[in-house]
Design a protein around this motif. Structure first.
Motif, PDB file in Angstrom:
ATOM      1  N   LEU A  59       0.836  -1.200   0.000  1.00 24.24           N
ATOM      2  CA  LEU A  59       0.000   0.000   0.000  1.00 24.24           C
ATOM      3  C   LEU A  59       0.868   1.246   0.000  1.00 24.24           C
ATOM      4  CD1 LEU A  59      -2.500  -1.141   2.771  1.00 24.24           C
ATOM      5  CD2 LEU A  59      -2.806  -1.292   0.294  1.00 24.24           C
ATOM      6  N   ALA A  60       0.585   2.135  -0.922  1.00 19.52           N
ATOM      7  CA  ALA A  60       1.262   3.436  -0.960  1.00 19.52           C
ATOM      8  C   ALA A  60       0.377   4.412  -0.203  1.00 19.52           C
ATOM      9  CB  ALA A  60       1.495   3.887  -2.402  1.00 19.52           C
ATOM     10  N   ASP A  61       0.504   4.400   1.107  1.00 17.84           N
ATOM     11  CA  ASP A  61      -0.328   5.246   1.963  1.00 17.84           C
ATOM     12  C   ASP A  61       0.295   6.629   2.127  1.00 17.84           C
ATOM     13  OD1 ASP A  61       1.797   4.685   3.642  1.00 17.84           O
ATOM     14  OD2 ASP A  61       0.587   3.724   5.189  1.00 17.84           O
ATOM     15  N   SER A  62      -0.292   7.445   2.977  1.00 20.31           N
ATOM     16  CA  SER A  62       0.182   8.823   3.152  1.00 20.31           C
ATOM     17  C   SER A  62       1.603   8.872   3.702  1.00 20.31           C
ATOM     18  CB  SER A  62      -0.767   9.617   4.047  1.00 20.31           C
ATOM     19  OG  SER A  62      -0.858   9.019   5.330  1.00 20.31           O
ATOM     20  N   VAL A  63       1.983   7.915   4.530  1.00 20.20           N
ATOM     21  CA  VAL A  63       3.356   7.869   5.050  1.00 20.20           C
ATOM     22  C   VAL A  63       4.331   7.589   3.908  1.00 20.20           C
ATOM     23  CG1 VAL A  63       4.930   6.614   6.580  1.00 20.20           C
ATOM     24  CG2 VAL A  63       2.616   7.170   7.356  1.00 20.20           C
ATOM     25  N   ALA A  64       3.985   6.637   3.054  1.00 19.23           N
ATOM     26  CA  ALA A  64       4.863   6.266   1.938  1.00 19.23           C
ATOM     27  C   ALA A  64       5.079   7.427   0.975  1.00 19.23           C
ATOM     28  CB  ALA A  64       4.291   5.064   1.201  1.00 19.23           C
ATOM     29  N   GLU A  69      11.937   7.968  -0.114  1.00 18.58           N
ATOM     30  CA  GLU A  69      12.237   6.537  -0.143  1.00 18.58           C
ATOM     31  C   GLU A  69      11.018   5.688  -0.483  1.00 18.58           C
ATOM     32  OE1 GLU A  69      15.599   5.098   2.763  1.00 18.58           O
ATOM     33  OE2 GLU A  69      14.023   6.160   3.875  1.00 18.58           O
ATOM     34  N   LEU A  70       9.844   6.267  -0.441  1.00 23.38           N
ATOM     35  CA  LEU A  70       8.581   5.576  -0.692  1.00 23.38           C
ATOM     36  C   LEU A  70       8.485   4.295   0.148  1.00 23.38           C
ATOM     37  CD1 LEU A  70       6.105   6.158  -2.524  1.00 23.38           C
ATOM     38  CD2 LEU A  70       7.074   4.566  -4.162  1.00 23.38           C
ATOM     39  N   PRO A  71       8.467   4.428   1.493  1.00 23.97           N
ATOM     40  CA  PRO A  71       8.370   3.247   2.355  1.00 23.97           C
ATOM     41  C   PRO A  71       6.950   2.677   2.352  1.00 23.97           C
ATOM     42  CG  PRO A  71       8.375   5.229   3.693  1.00 23.97           C
ATOM     43  CD  PRO A  71       8.570   5.666   2.259  1.00 23.97           C
ATOM     44  N   LEU A  72       6.716   1.750   1.434  1.00 20.90           N
ATOM     45  CA  LEU A  72       5.408   1.145   1.243  1.00 20.90           C
ATOM     46  C   LEU A  72       5.013   0.306   2.456  1.00 20.90           C
ATOM     47  CD1 LEU A  72       6.161  -0.004  -2.374  1.00 20.90           C
ATOM     48  CD2 LEU A  72       4.651   1.897  -1.739  1.00 20.90           C
ATOM     49  N   LEU A  73       3.735   0.231   2.715  1.00 21.51           N
ATOM     50  CA  LEU A  73       3.226  -0.619   3.778  1.00 21.51           C
ATOM     51  C   LEU A  73       2.914  -1.972   3.143  1.00 21.51           C
ATOM     52  CD1 LEU A  73       2.499  -0.741   6.756  1.00 21.51           C
ATOM     53  CD2 LEU A  73       0.178  -0.050   6.126  1.00 21.51           C
ATOM     54  N   VAL A  74       3.710  -2.985   3.476  1.00 22.01           N
ATOM     55  CA  VAL A  74       3.569  -4.310   2.890  1.00 22.01           C
ATOM     56  C   VAL A  74       2.810  -5.204   3.871  1.00 22.01           C
ATOM     57  CG1 VAL A  74       4.822  -6.334   2.038  1.00 22.01           C
ATOM     58  CG2 VAL A  74       5.631  -4.031   1.485  1.00 22.01           C
ATOM     59  N   GLU A  80       1.126 -14.887   8.496  1.00 27.62           N
ATOM     60  CA  GLU A  80       0.293 -14.226   9.505  1.00 27.62           C
ATOM     61  C   GLU A  80      -0.486 -13.135   8.779  1.00 27.62           C
ATOM     62  OE1 GLU A  80       0.948 -11.510  13.443  1.00 27.62           O
ATOM     63  OE2 GLU A  80       2.398 -13.113  13.096  1.00 27.62           O
ATOM     64  N   ARG A  81      -1.552 -13.528   8.128  1.00 24.17           N
ATOM     65  CA  ARG A  81      -2.328 -12.631   7.266  1.00 24.17           C
ATOM     66  C   ARG A  81      -2.650 -11.319   7.993  1.00 24.17           C
ATOM     67  NH1 ARG A  81      -5.304 -13.066   2.497  1.00 24.17           N
ATOM     68  NH2 ARG A  81      -7.101 -11.699   2.384  1.00 24.17           N
ATOM     69  N   GLY A  82      -2.275 -10.225   7.344  1.00 24.67           N
ATOM     70  CA  GLY A  82      -2.545  -8.907   7.903  1.00 24.67           C
ATOM     71  C   GLY A  82      -1.357  -8.282   8.609  1.00 24.67           C
ATOM     72  N   ARG A  83      -0.315  -9.064   8.884  1.00 24.46           N
ATOM     73  CA  ARG A  83       0.884  -8.500   9.510  1.00 24.46           C
ATOM     74  C   ARG A  83       1.521  -7.526   8.522  1.00 24.46           C
ATOM     75  NH1 ARG A  83       6.124 -11.755  11.900  1.00 24.46           N
ATOM     76  NH2 ARG A  83       7.133  -9.911  12.738  1.00 24.46           N
ATOM     77  N   CYS A  84       2.011  -6.403   9.032  1.00 27.72           N
ATOM     78  CA  CYS A  84       2.545  -5.353   8.167  1.00 27.72           C
ATOM     79  C   CYS A  84       4.000  -5.024   8.484  1.00 27.72           C
ATOM     80  CB  CYS A  84       1.734  -4.065   8.330  1.00 27.72           C
ATOM     81  SG  CYS A  84       0.000  -4.223   7.873  1.00 27.72           S
ATOM     82  N   VAL A  85       4.692  -4.572   7.468  1.00 24.85           N
ATOM     83  CA  VAL A  85       6.050  -4.045   7.618  1.00 24.85           C
ATOM     84  C   VAL A  85       6.229  -2.962   6.553  1.00 24.85           C
ATOM     85  CG1 VAL A  85       7.136  -5.752   6.080  1.00 24.85           C
ATOM     86  CG2 VAL A  85       8.487  -4.664   7.860  1.00 24.85           C
ATOM     87  N   ARG A  86       6.941  -1.925   6.910  1.00 32.70           N
ATOM     88  CA  ARG A  86       7.254  -0.876   5.937  1.00 32.70           C
ATOM     89  C   ARG A  86       8.516  -1.279   5.182  1.00 32.70           C
ATOM     90  NH1 ARG A  86       3.989   3.038   5.034  1.00 32.70           N
ATOM     91  NH2 ARG A  86       2.606   3.483   6.748  1.00 32.70           N
ATOM     92  N   VAL A 118      11.400   0.470   9.311  1.00 34.45           N
ATOM     93  CA  VAL A 118      11.413   0.347   7.851  1.00 34.45           C
ATOM     94  C   VAL A 118      12.491  -0.639   7.416  1.00 34.45           C
ATOM     95  CG1 VAL A 118      11.690   1.584   5.651  1.00 34.45           C
ATOM     96  CG2 VAL A 118      10.554   2.706   7.574  1.00 34.45           C
ATOM     97  N   PHE A 119      12.111  -1.581   6.528  1.00 37.63           N
ATOM     98  CA  PHE A 119      13.070  -2.520   5.963  1.00 37.63           C
ATOM     99  C   PHE A 119      13.768  -1.853   4.783  1.00 37.63           C
ATOM    100  CE2 PHE A 119      14.148  -5.798   2.835  1.00 37.63           C
ATOM    101  CZ  PHE A 119      14.982  -6.607   3.598  1.00 37.63           C
ATOM    102  N   ARG A 120      15.094  -1.858   4.820  1.00 42.59           N
ATOM    103  CA  ARG A 120      15.905  -1.255   3.742  1.00 42.59           C
ATOM    104  C   ARG A 120      16.874  -2.260   3.126  1.00 42.59           C
ATOM    105  NH1 ARG A 120      15.033   2.898   7.332  1.00 42.59           N
ATOM    106  NH2 ARG A 120      14.163   4.775   6.349  1.00 42.59           N
ATOM    107  N   GLY A 121      16.689  -3.513   3.428  1.00 46.14           N
ATOM    108  CA  GLY A 121      17.559  -4.546   2.877  1.00 46.14           C
ATOM    109  C   GLY A 121      18.395  -5.190   3.956  1.00 46.14           C
ATOM    110  N   PHE A 122      19.064  -6.263   3.566  1.00 48.50           N
ATOM    111  CA  PHE A 122      19.919  -7.004   4.498  1.00 48.50           C
ATOM    112  C   PHE A 122      21.349  -6.511   4.412  1.00 48.50           C
ATOM    113  CE2 PHE A 122      16.429 -10.046   3.794  1.00 48.50           C
ATOM    114  CZ  PHE A 122      16.043 -10.238   5.097  1.00 48.50           C
TER     115      PHE A 122
END
Length: 122
Positions: A59-64, A69-74, A80-86, A118-122
């Motif tokens: 989701l490209a919400d208002s925060v994203a 960086e466009l931190p999408l809400l994934v 775990e259906r519905g669990r979110c991470v940016r 926010v996840f930015r990679g490993f």
């Protein structure tokens, strides 16, 4: 077209973080419809048909759209259906590829977020 929609469209151009991935396909399908503006992840989940087989919803919400960086809400659609991470747009391909191929679990990405959540990679 508003600023947020324009930002997502720029990110989907070839060479952009949401553009064609290494497998030669787009990791996301863009739905640009103001009727969905402001939906919570739970409300968005309610709209997904039962036959939808992708592992995530981004989701490209208002925060994203407020960030370069466009931190999408994934949203997790499998484990775990519905669990979110940016996730910054530049790293969405990695999550999509690894979840689609069952190489990694959503929890691995959620557990690797920065101090700001926010996840930015490993």
């Amino acid at each position: 077209m508003d600023r947020g929609s324009a930002g997502v469209r720029r990110a989907r151009r070839p060479g952009g973080p949401l553009g064609v991935n290494r497998a030669g396909r787009r990791p996301v399908a863009l739905v640009d419809d103001r009727r969905y503006e402001g939906l919570t992840p739970g409300q968005a989940l309610d709209l997904i048909p039962a036959e939808y087989r992708h592992p995530l919803l981004a989701l490209a919400d208002s925060v994203a759209v407020a960030s370069t960086e466009l931190p999408l809400l994934v949203v997790d659609l499998r484990g775990e259906r519905g669990r979110c991470v940016r996730v910054v747009a530049a790293e969405l391909w990695g999550i999509e590829n690894n979840l689609s191929g069952a190489n990694m679990d959503f929890e691995e990405f959620a557990g690797a977020v920065g101090d700001d959540g926010v996840f930015r990679g490993f």
